[in-house]
Write a protein that holds these residues in place. Structure first.
Motif, short mmCIF file in Angstrom:
data_model
loop_
_atom_site.label_atom_id
_atom_site.label_comp_id
_atom_site.label_asym_id
_atom_site.label_seq_id
_atom_site.Cartn_x
_atom_site.Cartn_y
_atom_site.Cartn_z
N ILE A 1 35.62 46.84 48.91
CA ILE A 1 36.96 46.40 48.52
C ILE A 1 37.10 44.90 48.73
CG2 ILE A 1 39.41 46.58 49.05
CD1 ILE A 1 38.32 48.96 47.52
N ASP A 2 36.59 44.40 49.86
CA ASP A 2 36.67 42.97 50.13
C ASP A 2 35.94 42.16 49.06
OD1 ASP A 2 38.10 43.53 52.41
OD2 ASP A 2 36.40 43.30 53.78
N VAL A 3 34.74 42.64 48.67
CA VAL A 3 33.97 41.94 47.64
C VAL A 3 34.71 41.97 46.31
CG1 VAL A 3 31.83 41.97 46.29
CG2 VAL A 3 31.75 42.34 48.77
N PHE A 4 35.25 43.14 45.96
CA PHE A 4 36.00 43.24 44.71
C PHE A 4 37.22 42.33 44.70
CE2 PHE A 4 34.33 47.78 44.22
CZ PHE A 4 33.25 47.34 43.48
N GLN A 5 37.91 42.32 45.83
CA GLN A 5 39.11 41.49 45.92
C GLN A 5 38.75 40.02 45.72
OE1 GLN A 5 41.41 42.19 49.45
NE2 GLN A 5 43.25 41.36 48.52
N GLU A 6 37.66 39.60 46.33
CA GLU A 6 37.22 38.21 46.18
C GLU A 6 36.85 37.91 44.73
OE1 GLU A 6 33.64 35.27 47.81
OE2 GLU A 6 34.10 37.14 48.87
N GLU A 7 36.14 38.86 44.08
CA GLU A 7 35.74 38.65 42.69
C GLU A 7 36.95 38.69 41.76
OE1 GLU A 7 32.81 37.73 41.44
OE2 GLU A 7 32.19 37.55 43.53
N SER A 8 37.89 39.59 42.02
CA SER A 8 39.06 39.71 41.15
C SER A 8 39.90 38.44 41.17
CB SER A 8 39.91 40.91 41.56
OG SER A 8 40.51 40.71 42.82
N GLN A 9 39.89 37.73 42.31
CA GLN A 9 40.67 36.50 42.41
C GLN A 9 40.07 35.38 41.57
OE1 GLN A 9 40.74 35.94 46.66
NE2 GLN A 9 42.46 37.37 46.96
N GLU B 1 41.50 36.13 35.78
CA GLU B 1 42.94 36.14 35.50
C GLU B 1 43.36 37.48 34.91
OE1 GLU B 1 43.92 32.90 32.99
OE2 GLU B 1 43.41 31.36 34.48
N ASN B 2 44.58 37.88 35.27
CA ASN B 2 45.22 39.08 34.70
C ASN B 2 44.47 40.37 35.00
OD1 ASN B 2 47.28 37.52 33.47
ND2 ASN B 2 45.90 37.06 31.76
N ILE B 3 43.77 40.43 36.15
CA ILE B 3 43.15 41.69 36.55
C ILE B 3 44.25 42.61 37.08
CG2 ILE B 3 41.58 42.82 38.17
CD1 ILE B 3 40.10 41.36 36.03
N SER B 4 44.42 43.74 36.44
CA SER B 4 45.49 44.67 36.81
C SER B 4 44.98 46.04 37.22
CB SER B 4 46.47 44.84 35.63
OG SER B 4 47.01 43.60 35.25
N PHE B 5 43.74 46.36 36.85
CA PHE B 5 43.23 47.70 37.07
C PHE B 5 41.86 47.67 37.75
CE2 PHE B 5 46.11 48.14 33.51
CZ PHE B 5 46.82 49.29 33.82
N LEU B 6 41.61 48.70 38.54
CA LEU B 6 40.29 48.95 39.13
C LEU B 6 39.72 50.21 38.50
CD1 LEU B 6 38.12 48.33 41.32
CD2 LEU B 6 39.37 49.89 42.81
N GLY B 7 38.61 50.09 37.77
CA GLY B 7 37.96 51.25 37.19
C GLY B 7 37.08 51.94 38.21
N GLN B 8 37.03 53.27 38.16
CA GLN B 8 36.17 54.02 39.07
C GLN B 8 35.54 55.20 38.33
OE1 GLN B 8 38.28 55.10 42.71
NE2 GLN B 8 37.63 53.17 43.63
#
Length: 384
Positions: A176-184, A187-194
């Motif tokens: 989650i930490d890695v994803f959060q860093e990458e998502s930042q 721009e306009n990231i609204s969804f997490l696919g799983q």
């Protein structure tokens, strides 16, 4: 605690019993437009006798379902729903190289194209050479995927962790930490696919009542509020065999679709005890010998899932004229249809002997190989 129905209220009739279950099946009396039926067992699991026929009769004869579901229709309907759900927003998604996440990502990409941003993390507990192999495959099928080398971060997070749940949670949190860093960075990231599938849900949460949670799962559960991402889970109600059919309908290469399931926490939960870079290297080499042996012997497609487990057990051995005191690995191979139940695979003795010899002779630090003959239930497929 007794979880069996011992008697029915007025207005209900028993349809079936067994030696141990007095009310195995029942029906509400009367001519209601919506008749009620109940079963005190699991017809959906592979080993229930005529379970599939019971479900078919219920759906076709009682519910009057049309039986028109196909992989192609699922793809068409799911892509349309994804377009509506996601709109013009961006999706970030963890990819593992496995069937579930690959099929889920391909469905999402079919709906929104390169607005899906795949993240494939080298968490240090992948199989041997897997990181580059998977990136090459994703490139060949046109997925927009970024590879991140985070091995040392994960080794640091796993240091001194020996409990299975602690390891799973440490890995999940860092993901989650890695994803959060990458998502930042986007721009306009609204969804997490799983790539969540139905067995993940069943084993991880109490869906409609006080059922026992078996384990936490990397694909299931809440996200930190600070992430502000909604979930996209196009495979949430499919079983593994259905996911594979959908993948083939999408045109994903068969060797990717027919790949055995591999746990999200990777080799971390196949190393019993603390995870270190040295132990990962040892297990990667032994596991590669086992998996490659299954493939070259024509046994890989006959096994639903296989892997090697490094045990926190050392034993005495002899190498040449020297005494050794080294680790033991367990080989695990099962046959199954949906992962809900599984039998241990009856691999040929000659094959097991060859694999054992090859591992012991070529992987420094291992001097004993055992074979797991436990079925699910009562055992789980993974050891942790």
């Amino acid at each position: 605690m007794d979880d069996s129905i011992t008697s029915l209220p007025a207005g209900f009739s028993i349809l079936a019993t067994t030696e141990s279950i007095p009310v195995a099946a029942f029906k509400k009396d009367g001519t209601d437009t919506n008749p009620l039926y109940g079963l005190q067992f699991h017809p959906e699991v592979y080993h229930s006798t005529e379970g599939k026929l019971m479900i078919k009769n219920f759906l076709v004869e009682i519910c009057k379902c049309s039986q028109n579901w196909t992989p192609n229709s699922f793809v068409e309907e799911t892509v349309a729903k994804l377009k509506e759900q996601i709109g013009d927003k961006q999706v970030i998604m963890a990819l593992s190289g496995g069937v579930d996440s690959t099929v889920a990502a391909t469905l999402i990409a079919k709906a929104i194209g390169n607005r899906l941003h795949g993240i494939f993390v080298d968490n240090g507990v992948l199989r041997k050479d897997e990181f580059q192999q998977v990136l090459d495959t994703y490139d060949s099928i046109g997925l927009n995927v970024k590879g991140i080398d985070a091995k040392q971060l994960f080794y640091d997070a796993l240091k001194d962790q020996t409990e299975p749940e602690a390891k799973r949670k440490a890995i999940g949190k860092l993901f989650i930490d890695v994803f959060q860093e990458e998502s930042q960075k986007l721009e306009n990231i609204s969804f997490l696919g799983q790539g969540t599938i139905y067995p993940d849900v069943i084993e991880s949460v109490s869906v409609h009542g006080p059922s026992q949670t078996i384990k936490s799962h990397h694909n299931v559960g809440g996200l930190p509020d600070t992430m502000h991402l909604s979930l996209v889970e196009p495979l949430r109600y499919l079983f593994k065999d259905e996911v594979r059919k959908v993948g083939l309908a999408l045109g994903i290469p068969a060797d990717m679709i027919n790949r055995h399931p591999f746990p999200g926490p990777g080799l971390a939960i196949r190393i019993l005890g603390e995870v270190t870079a040295e132990r990962v290297d040892m297990l990667q080499k032994a596991d590669a010998i086992f998996i490659n042996g299954l493939k070259t012997s024509g046994l890989y497609s006959k096994v639903w899932q296989a892997g090697t487990i490094l045990l926190p057990v050392k034993s005495v051995g002899v190498m040449g004229d020297e005494r050794t005191y080294e680790f033991t690995v367990a080989l695990r191979a099962v046959t199954s249809v949906d992962g809900m139940t599984a039998d241990w695979a009856h691999l040929p003795y000659e094959f097991l002997a060859d694999i054992s010899n090859e591992i012991i002779n070529n992987v420094r630090g291992i001097n004993r190989v055992v074979y797991d003959i436990s079925s699910k239930p009562p055992a789980t497929i993974e050891w942790e």
